[in-house]
Design a protein around this motif. Sequence first.
Motif, PDB file in Angstrom:
ATOM      1  N   SER A   4      -8.866  16.850 -39.869  1.00 46.64           N
ATOM      2  CA  SER A   4      -8.184  16.810 -41.172  1.00 46.64           C
ATOM      3  C   SER A   4      -7.412  18.093 -41.436  1.00 46.64           C
ATOM      4  CB  SER A   4      -9.200  16.564 -42.288  1.00 46.64           C
ATOM      5  OG  SER A   4     -10.210  17.561 -42.286  1.00 46.64           O
ATOM      6  N   LEU A   5      -7.967  19.239 -41.034  1.00 50.67           N
ATOM      7  CA  LEU A   5      -7.264  20.510 -41.236  1.00 50.67           C
ATOM      8  C   LEU A   5      -6.023  20.585 -40.365  1.00 50.67           C
ATOM      9  CD1 LEU A   5      -7.280  23.193 -42.698  1.00 50.67           C
ATOM     10  CD2 LEU A   5      -8.705  24.154 -40.876  1.00 50.67           C
ATOM     11  N   ILE A   6      -6.158  20.164 -39.103  1.00 52.66           N
ATOM     12  CA  ILE A   6      -4.990  20.118 -38.208  1.00 52.66           C
ATOM     13  C   ILE A   6      -3.929  19.187 -38.793  1.00 52.66           C
ATOM     14  CG2 ILE A   6      -4.179  19.425 -35.925  1.00 52.66           C
ATOM     15  CD1 ILE A   6      -6.955  20.128 -34.844  1.00 52.66           C
ATOM     16  N   LEU A   7      -4.374  18.062 -39.328  1.00 55.29           N
ATOM     17  CA  LEU A   7      -3.462  17.070 -39.912  1.00 55.29           C
ATOM     18  C   LEU A   7      -2.655  17.679 -41.052  1.00 55.29           C
ATOM     19  CD1 LEU A   7      -2.895  13.895 -39.808  1.00 55.29           C
ATOM     20  CD2 LEU A   7      -4.432  13.778 -41.766  1.00 55.29           C
ATOM     21  N   SER A  28       2.217  14.226 -37.335  1.00 53.33           N
ATOM     22  CA  SER A  28       1.033  15.026 -37.692  1.00 53.33           C
ATOM     23  C   SER A  28      -0.249  14.281 -37.309  1.00 53.33           C
ATOM     24  CB  SER A  28       1.042  15.348 -39.192  1.00 53.33           C
ATOM     25  OG  SER A  28       1.030  14.171 -39.971  1.00 53.33           O
ATOM     26  N   THR A  29      -0.223  12.951 -37.420  1.00 55.60           N
ATOM     27  CA  THR A  29      -1.379  12.158 -36.993  1.00 55.60           C
ATOM     28  C   THR A  29      -1.585  12.290 -35.490  1.00 55.60           C
ATOM     29  OG1 THR A  29      -0.947  10.562 -38.767  1.00 55.60           O
ATOM     30  CG2 THR A  29      -2.415   9.859 -36.998  1.00 55.60           C
ATOM     31  N   VAL A  34      -4.540  14.579 -30.859  1.00 52.80           N
ATOM     32  CA  VAL A  34      -4.474  15.267 -29.565  1.00 52.80           C
ATOM     33  C   VAL A  34      -5.274  16.564 -29.581  1.00 52.80           C
ATOM     34  CG1 VAL A  34      -2.932  16.471 -27.960  1.00 52.80           C
ATOM     35  CG2 VAL A  34      -2.269  14.254 -28.895  1.00 52.80           C
ATOM     36  N   LEU A  35      -5.051  17.381 -30.615  1.00 53.94           N
ATOM     37  CA  LEU A  35      -5.675  18.707 -30.639  1.00 53.94           C
ATOM     38  C   LEU A  35      -7.163  18.664 -30.957  1.00 53.94           C
ATOM     39  CD1 LEU A  35      -2.908  20.910 -32.346  1.00 53.94           C
ATOM     40  CD2 LEU A  35      -3.369  20.540 -29.917  1.00 53.94           C
ATOM     41  N   SER A  36      -7.566  17.727 -31.817  1.00 54.73           N
ATOM     42  CA  SER A  36      -8.986  17.676 -32.177  1.00 54.73           C
ATOM     43  C   SER A  36      -9.812  16.970 -31.119  1.00 54.73           C
ATOM     44  CB  SER A  36      -9.170  16.966 -33.510  1.00 54.73           C
ATOM     45  OG  SER A  36      -8.880  15.578 -33.389  1.00 54.73           O
ATOM     46  N   TYR A  39     -10.919  11.598 -31.830  1.00 54.85           N
ATOM     47  CA  TYR A  39     -10.689  10.161 -31.959  1.00 54.85           C
ATOM     48  C   TYR A  39      -9.685   9.731 -30.900  1.00 54.85           C
ATOM     49  CZ  TYR A  39     -12.450  11.606 -36.510  1.00 54.85           C
ATOM     50  OH  TYR A  39     -13.202  12.169 -37.501  1.00 54.85           O
ATOM     51  N   PRO A  40      -9.744   8.488 -30.442  1.00 58.25           N
ATOM     52  CA  PRO A  40      -8.812   8.015 -29.411  1.00 58.25           C
ATOM     53  C   PRO A  40      -7.394   7.854 -29.969  1.00 58.25           C
ATOM     54  CG  PRO A  40     -10.170   6.205 -30.207  1.00 58.25           C
ATOM     55  CD  PRO A  40     -10.727   7.450 -30.826  1.00 58.25           C
ATOM     56  N   MET A  41      -6.412   8.021 -29.100  1.00 50.46           N
ATOM     57  CA  MET A  41      -5.019   7.856 -29.511  1.00 50.46           C
ATOM     58  C   MET A  41      -4.730   6.440 -29.980  1.00 50.46           C
ATOM     59  SD  MET A  41      -3.086  10.503 -29.521  1.00 50.46           S
ATOM     60  CE  MET A  41      -1.478   9.748 -29.405  1.00 50.46           C
ATOM     61  N   LEU A  42      -5.533   5.493 -29.493  1.00 48.81           N
ATOM     62  CA  LEU A  42      -5.348   4.102 -29.894  1.00 48.81           C
ATOM     63  C   LEU A  42      -5.482   3.932 -31.403  1.00 48.81           C
ATOM     64  CD1 LEU A  42      -4.893   1.235 -28.789  1.00 48.81           C
ATOM     65  CD2 LEU A  42      -7.386   0.974 -28.683  1.00 48.81           C
TER      66      LEU A  42
END
Length: 430
Positions: A4-7, A28-29, A34-36, A39-42
């Motif tokens: 959430s912070l990266i987002l 941003s999503t 990617v960075l966190s 969760y999967p990219m899907l």
Amino acid sequence: MSASLILLISVCVYLAIGVPVAFALGLSTVTALVLSDAYPMLALLKETFTGVDSFPLMAVPFFILAAELMSGGSLTEVLLKFAGQFVGHKRGGLGYTNVVSLTFFSGISGSALADAAGPGSMLIRMMDKAGYGRPYAAALTASTAIVGPIIPPSIIMIIYALADDNVSVGALFIAGLIPGVLIAAAMCLVNYYVSKQRNYKGDGQLPTGAEILSTTWKALPAILLPVLILGGMRAGWFTPTEASVVAVFYALICGKYVYRTLEWKAVPDILSRSALLTASVLLIIGTSASFAWILTIEGMPQTVAGWISGMNLSVWGFLIVINVFLLIFGIFIEPLPGVMVLVPILAPVAAKLGVDPIHFAMVVIYNLTLGMITPPVGGLLFVTSNVSKVPLSDLTRELKPFLWAHGAVLVLLTFVPALSNWLPHVMGFK
């Protein structure tokens, strides 16, 4: 670093470098996923599709198409003449005509940008030829176009009802009537004051009774479209989604067989414009849904709710804080993604404090819509500046009295809930 912070950091960076809002939300999503690596990219594809996979959303393309069909059927000229006959002869008459015309047209388009780019551009040219300052005409148009998302049918109200299960599209449509009239009245008061200061004169004489009846008769089919939509929904004849389809057929019949100005050869171009506008709206909704999913899965709504609850605010204190927050937020984010991201977080907190959900919805919608006429993002300012050929700096300078008027209306809507919820409750909406 949490997703959430990266987002939040990444979306601020993307907006700061000028990436369009829809793409900034999507990128941003992707960045957060990617960075966190949590969760999967899907999830991006799944949540984006889920965001637009909604039956009530079918109302959006049909309302857009109905507005395009009515515009293609010379509706703008009919409504201009209808509005001008009552106020055109007064001091500042074309300014009043601007306000009244855009208010009528908002009952068909549901979009502030459509109002400013369509009838708004024509009204600016008329006011300029009549001796009004072009920057003032542009500022009046941009400020009045705000009623587009407030008076039904409204695209943003459809999206809000999807984000908050405590309100229905029909209730929000009815709730927007009184606030929309208040906004129009406030713009008329500013026009009265400025016209008196600058001696903007009226245009011609008051038409005769026969002329008024003739013009009103011609405009009646166009004026009846919002009545058909709201009346049919209230009577239970059709749902909001079905009402949008009815609106398309009504607009087609009016343009082709009543006004006889809509040509079949123009329909493909109308369908193309409607499809492009629908695609842009759905892209924003889809990327907003994936953006909001990360915030939700990371527990952001609970965090915000706990933070606000810890402040021990009264209902009025909460509404004041929300107003300030939304006004600042709306400066940087457009209304549609604002609703998609914030409503799932804020609406439950408001409900817990006992704020009427219809009242809260109107406060949120009006606040976020005001962001369209506040720099630096203000999409409505850029559209109006472009169609009027007025530099953004000159347009912004003329906005000051209109912003004060909008502020006064916002205070009224915030502290007098009945302005929003009385009419829906009287008509049986909860």
